[in-house]
Design an enzyme around this catalytic site. Structure first.
Site, mmCIF file in Angstrom:
data_model
loop_
_atom_site.group_PDB
_atom_site.id
_atom_site.type_symbol
_atom_site.label_atom_id
_atom_site.label_comp_id
_atom_site.label_asym_id
_atom_site.label_seq_id
_atom_site.Cartn_x
_atom_site.Cartn_y
_atom_site.Cartn_z
ATOM 1 N N ASP A 1 4.157 -4.841 -13.519
ATOM 2 C CA ASP A 1 3.436 -5.271 -12.314
ATOM 3 C C ASP A 1 3.910 -6.642 -11.845
ATOM 4 O O ASP A 1 3.680 -7.039 -10.707
ATOM 5 C CB ASP A 1 1.928 -5.323 -12.598
ATOM 6 C CG ASP A 1 1.158 -4.299 -11.781
ATOM 7 O OD1 ASP A 1 1.745 -3.739 -10.839
ATOM 8 O OD2 ASP A 1 -0.023 -4.057 -12.080
ATOM 9 N N GLN B 1 -4.828 -1.358 -14.705
ATOM 10 C CA GLN B 1 -5.299 -1.128 -13.336
ATOM 11 C C GLN B 1 -6.452 -2.067 -13.011
ATOM 12 O O GLN B 1 -7.443 -2.112 -13.723
ATOM 13 C CB GLN B 1 -5.738 0.334 -13.163
ATOM 14 C CG GLN B 1 -6.119 0.713 -11.747
ATOM 15 C CD GLN B 1 -4.947 0.654 -10.791
ATOM 16 O OE1 GLN B 1 -3.842 1.055 -11.123
ATOM 17 N NE2 GLN B 1 -5.184 0.137 -9.606
ATOM 18 N N LYS C 1 0.312 7.020 -9.029
ATOM 19 C CA LYS C 1 1.379 6.474 -9.865
ATOM 20 C C LYS C 1 1.859 7.494 -10.896
ATOM 21 O O LYS C 1 3.057 7.600 -11.180
ATOM 22 C CB LYS C 1 0.890 5.199 -10.555
ATOM 23 C CG LYS C 1 0.635 4.048 -9.583
ATOM 24 C CD LYS C 1 -0.156 2.916 -10.223
ATOM 25 C CE LYS C 1 -0.501 1.840 -9.189
ATOM 26 N NZ LYS C 1 -1.396 0.797 -9.718
#
Length: 949
Positions: free
Chosen positions: A123, A100, A56
């Site tokens: 997200d 994460q 990412k």
């Protein structure tokens, strides 16, 4: 047999990332402040998490998106992690926040995800966004990345989703349920299957579009799949494979070999859905940054309706009849972010100075100063006009506008004058909070001032009663056998020319110089202050208790707003600047007469700053019509400069400013700056002159226009009308038309217009109307004002009508500030490097019309002293009466043939000016026979205050 076409997610994702990169770079060229930034929180060192985060990071940087990694040890507590998430939420430079997963077992993942601001939840996992997604006629701020990527794959492949039979296998919140919902919104007929679904192969067989996300390797077989269907395999599973170097290979949830022989399209694993997830994360981050930019630039103020009454009720009745907006709502409308706001109740807040840095790329809005002609003792309504203009521009003319006004002292509020929130239907609300404690800034000034006063007398006492050795031992005590200088002491050593940092290295002579300020009591200029009119504190004797060992001296109290600490607050440009200014305030001279004594010499500069560290932040309030107001600082308008703070103006100018291109010069096409209306105290000969020559000189800000407030009443007085006295009824002369008297009095207006024009700026005259005025009187004023050089002169009925009554005035200001035909070249009245006497003389001649000045022996001695001490290059802040252009309050109109007496000159070195005293200046007002406090009370049941005005 035809094999299925491969949906190349890797290639599609690459194309999307390139488009994102192009758009990011285009927006950066268009908006100099546009810097999208993604923050990822990684807890622990799981190999898969490390790999995903690295992927990412690389993708973000390639796309031109700034990346921040907050890497934390696995032992982090849930509360610590929540605190970190909240910090990222409040950071205006961060547009996307991602935690994460998975997290360690001791941390509740749901709790952490729900703590992320939905506006930064790139997200798409927050309940707010998932809930919005589930509603048929609503859209979330962000779609979850994987489901969004799946839809993008189908669209890029050219699959028409309308009326298709779709089957989703797996009902997770991350993939299954969101893709089920997205397909439904695209008009597919969707079946959601899960672990408890019976006859799964038969259901799968019905699918024209099959999405599988169950985390079971090769679970779906080819013979389950309908020929010609589109298969999206979301699974990523590791299975043993001794032929691979790693010993494993990656497969999906669908058996690729058999499914690809049946389907028309299929995603591979890896290289299918996976790359799309990262691309959609970048897309969400970009969309978030664009949304933040749009919201920051919109500045849409929702105004409050006025319910006007005739006759106009009292100020307090009008103010309490209006329900203000919660200040948090107003802040959001202005584009302020949560960490820039410190709430003080529901209707006022302090604004963090970090907003200036965040908006530094913006071009400032238009800067308008409101001043006035020489007033009657009743005042001519500058504050009311300032508020009225802001209401007209913001609530009626569609221009972002800010009013910037001083905080009133409680002395006049309970004395003669009353409050200063404006009046009628042009007020700052809640007016009772405005006029009383507000956020405690004046109390902070009082505390700082009096701490310094106490330090002066205490230091003289200790120096008079102790030896050099005793003083040194107490100022630099040995702790565990080690002496150290406090940081502020190093400044004094440097001033003394002692280049040593270890107390033990000082010689006896150096110790004596260091510990003895040797203050001359006769030269002390620092007095104690209180925010109350109290005439009996004007001259007092201190030190009369026996414990002070006969060390008495005569001193006095000033009102708090007369403190140099207040002037410093108003003229500081940052917290660092505040610290430096407070430290260099001069309070006295030593007995030898060769050294000024500063707050830092007393070791107190840092402590004063600590007391005032919150006071430096501007206070946000609102007008009766819901437009924003900064109320900040309230320096005395005669001995100080009488203007609100530089910082309030600077913040306001950025908030109504416009975004510029990458060069930071040209405003973005289609954008239009708003207006900051700031008030200068007293008449133009005092407040405006100091605004230009002191405030603008220090701030570096250049105004666009001067608004000169006048009234028929005041102009008649200058034409020879009867004396106007507070508390007494107005003479009939002021209540009936008298054009001859008015025309004579207009010489005062003409002089002030001419004075303003000397600074190279356009002037708009605001005629603050009264019910007794006539149209002929207004027309006469307008004619004379325009002939004198004003751009326009406009009657304004804001007191009776609010912003609606000042619409024409607002239009005149807009026209004047945008007139490209008029040459404007702002200039100061004098060069600060000229000698002190010459600067005083320039002001007296140019602004007041004096023949010259005459200095007393005391003033001459001060000129010599300040020149010797290095203060000669400071600007001048004349302390004189506001009731006349001259030094004599009895001289009305435009006096001539007079010489200005300068009886004394004092230095406000911290604030940054010298102030000559022209006549007797009272820095502690007294209470009249009938003070305003007689009318002030409250309802004990409701808490409502009445009687303030």
């Amino acid at each position: 047999m035809n094999m299925a076409k491969i949906i190349d997610g890797k290639a599609i994702a690459k194309s999307i990332r390139e488009k994102i990169s192009d758009e990011v770079h285009q927006l950066k060229r268009k908006y100099s402040s546009f810097k999208p930034q993604l923050a990822i929180v990684q807890v622990g060192n799981r190999e898969d998490s490390v790999a995903y985060v690295k992927q990412k990071e690389q993708a973000a940087k390639t796309a031109g998106i700034d990346f921040v990694l907050q890497k934390k040890d696995e032992s982090i507590t849930a509360n610590e992690l929540l605190g970190l998430v909240r910090e990222l939420n409040q950071d205006p430079s961060i547009h996307g926040v991602l935690v994460q997963l998975p997290l360690p077992e001791h941390i509740d993942e749901k709790c952490i995800i729900e703590a992320i601001d939905p506006k930064k939840d790139v997200d798409g996992f927050h309940a707010y966004n998932i809930g919005k997604l589930a509603k048929r006629r609503d859209d979330p701020l962000f779609l979850p990345c994987t489901p969004k990527g799946i839809i993008e794959l189908l669209d890029q492949t050219g699959i028409n989703l309308t009326s298709k039979r779709a089957v989703v296998v797996g009902r997770s919140d991350i993939v299954g349920f969101p893709i089920f919902t997205l397909l439904m919104k695209r008009n597919s007929t969707v079946t959601l299957c899960h672990s408890m679904t019976v006859n799964l192969p038969e259901i799968v067989k019905t699918a024209e579009i099959l999405v599988v996300a169950i985390g079971k390797a090769e679970f779906i077989k080819g013979d389950w799949i309908s020929p010609g269907s589109v298969v999206i395999d979301v699974g990523t599973n590791a299975i043993k494979d001794p032929t691979k170097k790693s010993g494993i290979r990656w497969v999906g949830d669908v058996e690729f070999s058999s499914a690809s022989a049946v389907a028309s399209y299929i995603t591979p694993v890896p290289g299918g859905v996976g790359p799309m997830t990262v691309a959609m994360l970048l897309q969400n981050t970009l969309e978030s940054a664009k949304r933040f930019l749009k919201e920051s630039n919109e500045c849409k103020i929702f105004t409050l309706a006025l319910e006007r009454l005739v006759p106009v009720p009292s100020d307090i009745d009008i103010a309490t009849s209006q329900t203000p907006k919660p200040i948090k709502v107003l802040a959001e409308e202005l584009g302020l972010v949560p960490n820039e706001l410190e709430l003080y109740g529901q209707y006022k807040a302090k604004i963090n100075l970090s907003v200036i840095e965040r908006l530094k790329s913006r071009k400032n809005g238009k800067y308008v100063v409101v001043t006035g002609i020489t007033p009657t003792p009743l005042g001519e309504g500058k504050s009311t006009t300032t508020v009225g203009i802001a209401q007209a521009l913001g609530a009626h003319l569609g221009k972002p506008s800010f009013a910037c006004v001083r905080q009133p002292s409680q002395g006049p509020t309970f004395g003669i004058k009353g409050g200063a929130a404006g009046g009628g239907y042009a007020q700052v609300i809640p007016m009772e909070e405005f006029n009383l404690h507000l956020t405690g800034d004046i109390h902070a000034v009082t505390a700082a001032n009096n701490l310094l006063a106490a330090a002066i007398d205490a230091r003289m006492f200790h120096e008079n009663t102790q030896t050099d050795k005793a003083l040194f031992n107490r100022l630099c005590p040995a702790k565990n056998g080690v002496r150290v200088f406090a940081p502020v002491m190093l400044k004094r050593l440097q001033k003394l020319g002692i280049d040593k940092t270890d107390p033990n290295d000082l010689t006896p002579e150096e110790i004596s110089k260091f510990v003895r300020l040797d203050i001359d009591p006769e030269t002390i200029t620092w007095q104690r202050v209180i925010d109350t009119n109290d005439r009996f504190l004007r001259r007092i004797t201190i030190g009369q208790n026996s414990t002070e060992k006969g060390q008495t001296r005569s001193t006095g109290f000033d009102i708090s707003v007369a403190s140099e600490c207040m002037a410093v607050l108003a003229l500081s440009t940052s917290l660092e600047d505040l610290r430096e200014r407070l430290g260099r305030m001069v309070v006295a001279t030593n007995k030898a007469g060769d050294s000024s004594i500063t707050a830092d010499d007393l070791g107190i500069g840092g402590a004063l700053t600590v007391l005032m560290k919150d006071a430096i932040k501007p206070n946000l309030m609102q007008t009766l019509e819901g437009t924003p107001v900064f109320v900040h600082a309230g320096p005395f308008a005669n001995i100080a400069h009488g203007n609100s703070s530089i910082l309030a103006d600077k913040v306001a100018l950025k908030l109504v400013g416009v975004e510029c291109d990458a060069e930071g010069i040209n405003p973005v096409e289609g954008s239009e700056e708003g207006y900051v209306i700031t008030e200068a105290g007293f008449g133009a000969d005092i407040g405006m002159e100091k605004f230009f020559n002191v405030k603008c000189r220090l701030s570096g800000l250049v105004p666009d226009c001067v608004v000169m407030v006048s009234t028929v009443r005041a102009l008649k007085m200058h034409g020879g009308g009867p004396e106007v006295t507070p508390g007494n009824p107005l003479h009939e002369t002021y209540l009936s038309e008298n054009l001859e008297l008015l025309e004579k009095g207009c010489i005062n207006l003409v002089k002030h217009i001419q004075n303003a024009r000397k600074y190279g700026l356009p002037v708009v005259v605001a005629i603050n109307t009264f019910t007794s005025d006539t149209q002929a009187e207004h027309e006469l004023i307008r004619k004379i004002a325009i002939e004198a050089g004003a751009s326009d002169a406009v009657p304004s009925a804001h007191w009776a009508l609010g912003g609606e009554g000042a619409i024409d005035l607002g239009k005149a200001i807009i026209k004047a500030t945008n007139d490209k035909t008029e040459k404007r070249e702002f200039k100061f009245l004098y060069d600060v490097n000229k000698p002190i006497v010459e600067k005083i003389e320039i002001i007296a001649k140019e602004m007041y019309g004096a023949d010259g000045i005459e200095l007393s022996e005391k003033a001459i001695e001060k000129v010599e002293r300040y020149t010797r001490q290095g203060f000669a290059n400071l600007p001048i802040c004349m302390a004189k009466t506001h009731l006349s252009l001259s030094h004599d309050p009895k001289l009305k109109g435009v006096p001539t043939g007079f010489t200005v007496p300068v009886r004394d000159i004092r230095a406000s070195v911290g604030a940054g000016f010298l102030y000559p005293l022209l006549g007797e200046m009272q820095t502690m007002p007294g209470l009249p026979t009938r003070p305003c406090f007689f009318d002030v009370d409250l309802n004990p049941e409701t808490g409502r205050i009445y009687g303030l005005f």
